[in-house]
Design a protein around this motif. Structure first.
Motif, PDB file in Angstrom:
ATOM      1  N   LEU A   1       0.764  -1.291   0.056  1.00 16.21           N
ATOM      2  CA  LEU A   1      -0.181  -0.047   0.167  1.00 16.21           C
ATOM      3  C   LEU A   1       1.023   1.103   0.045  1.00 16.21           C
ATOM      4  O   LEU A   1       1.859   1.313   0.789  1.00 16.21           O
ATOM      5  CB  LEU A   1      -0.966   0.111   1.162  1.00 16.21           C
ATOM      6  N   ILE A   2       0.573   2.184  -0.927  1.00 14.34           N
ATOM      7  CA  ILE A   2       1.525   3.166  -1.203  1.00 14.34           C
ATOM      8  C   ILE A   2       0.640   4.514  -1.407  1.00 14.34           C
ATOM      9  O   ILE A   2      -0.434   4.644  -2.044  1.00 14.34           O
ATOM     10  CB  ILE A   2       2.441   3.042  -2.509  1.00 14.34           C
ATOM     11  N   GLN A   3       0.880   5.520  -0.476  1.00 18.27           N
ATOM     12  CA  GLN A   3       0.289   6.813  -0.943  1.00 18.27           C
ATOM     13  C   GLN A   3       1.317   7.702  -1.594  1.00 18.27           C
ATOM     14  O   GLN A   3       2.268   7.767  -1.200  1.00 18.27           O
ATOM     15  CB  GLN A   3      -0.113   7.442   0.617  1.00 18.27           C
ATOM     16  N   ALA A   4       0.904   8.436  -2.521  1.00 20.46           N
ATOM     17  CA  ALA A   4       1.506   9.076  -3.606  1.00 20.46           C
ATOM     18  C   ALA A   4       0.821  10.608  -4.303  1.00 20.46           C
ATOM     19  O   ALA A   4      -0.384  10.157  -4.423  1.00 20.46           O
ATOM     20  CB  ALA A   4       2.291   8.289  -4.480  1.00 20.46           C
ATOM     21  N   LYS A   5       1.601  11.575  -4.316  1.00 19.97           N
ATOM     22  CA  LYS A   5       0.889  12.687  -4.987  1.00 19.97           C
ATOM     23  C   LYS A   5       1.110  12.422  -6.382  1.00 19.97           C
ATOM     24  O   LYS A   5       2.162  11.547  -6.814  1.00 19.97           O
ATOM     25  CB  LYS A   5       1.686  13.878  -4.615  1.00 19.97           C
TER      26      LYS A   5
END
Length: 333
Positions: free
Chosen positions: A285-289
């Protein structure tokens, strides 16, 4: 805006058989407005049921209090309980009685009698869509029909506030759709206040005027969906289903260091109950702009590391992303 529920430092501690203590609910501070649907969203075991059990007077708080329509549930329980309808998570019906008999029995418990009782039973049967099955025994009903009758029992006395604890657990999609529509009708057509607990993000997103996110007994965020989503900004959530090989922390650190815009990474290993695409897959799980722009670089790093990617999903900010941002893990069943 007028308050229907206000809690102050609502806390519940249980003692285990070995004498140790576990704090199931930790100082919950909530205000629920009249005429709104307020969802308490969190994973199983987060403290949702314990919280509403204290609010409804079923459990005595270890400390703190809840005011229902201005009445203290601990000091003025009768006045407070008159305003409350409860739809419990477990089915609370008599299976050997038919639907009408169940409603009549519980109606009498609410001190309804005569024409008032029969008229209200008719109204509730129509509202929950069981008029044509009113003389059938409950043990012949489907799970969804039992759930709808369970809802009807909680509405008999026209409460101002309805507690609905995971009312769609274990039912078919059609029955689930009917219950969700019923919840919205309670607010829109009857002006009731609804406190709705769920572990399903999509239910909270569809129903709620405001949401409280609860985890490990603490309310960690509260507001409208827009308010909560602003906490994670414009970040996307990238979900990579990987094979059954382990994903080490070094790979996640490499992604954070080398891919512009990545703000958070985590790994949910495969296992029963996990949010997995298959039984043998885990999730990165990755959060990225601008997640789609970051995607090629992430795939390049995982390929070099020999990690098998089974599927990729890009999710725009939602309540799931809020939970991940606050806790570092996905909202799980």
């Amino acid at each position: 805006m007028q308050s229907m529920v206000v809690t102050h430092d609502l806390t519940k501690t249980f003692r285990r058989p070995d004498g140790s203590e576990v704090q199931a609910v930790k100082g919950v501070e909530l205000e629920i407005h009249k005429g709104e649907i307020f969802s308490l969203l969190g994973p199983n075991g987060a403290g949702k049921t314990t919280t509403i059990s204290m609010m409804s007077g079923l459990l005595e708080p270890t400390q703190g209090d809840a005011l229902i329509g201005g009445h203290s549930i601990s000091k003025q329980p009768l006045q407070a309980k008159r305003l409350i309808g409860v739809v419990p998570q477990d089915i609370a019906l008599y299976p050997s009685l038919n639907a009408r008999q169940n409603l009549e029995f519980f109606g009498k418990m609410y001190d309804l009698r005569g024409n008032d009782l029969s008229g209200r039973v008719e109204e509730v049967l129509s509202f929950i869509g069981l008029t044509d099955r009113q003389k059938d025994k409950v043990d012949t009903f489907s799970g969804g029909m039992k759930r709808r009758l369970n809802v009807g029992v909680g509405l008999l006395h026209r409460p101002e506030l309805v507690f609905m604890d995971e009312p769609t657990v274990g039912i078919d999609p059609q029955s689930r759709r009917r219950i969700l529509d019923t919840v919205k009708q309670l607010r829109d057509e009857q002006g009731m206040t609804v406190l709705y607990t769920t572990h399903l993000m999509e239910e909270a997103q569809e129903l709620s005027d405001r949401v409280g996110i609860i985890d490990h007994g603490e309310v960690i965020a509260l507001g409208t969906q827009g308010d909560l989503i602003q906490q994670v900004g414009e970040e996307d959530q990238l979900v990579f289903a990987v094979g059954d090989q382990a994903v080490d922390s070094g790979l996640l650190q490499q992604i954070r260091d080398q891919v512009p815009g990545v703000t958070r990474t985590s790994y949910d290993p495969p296992g029963p109950g996990g949010e997995s695409v298959t039984n043998t897959s885990g999730l990165i799980l990755i959060q990225a702009k601008r997640g789609r722009k970051a995607l090629p670089d992430i795939l390049q790093i995982t390929n070099r590391a020999g990690v098998e990617i089974q599927s990729v999903e890009v999710r725009e900010p939602d309540l799931e992303a809020v939970f991940l941002n606050l806790t570092g893990r996905a909202l799980r069943d």
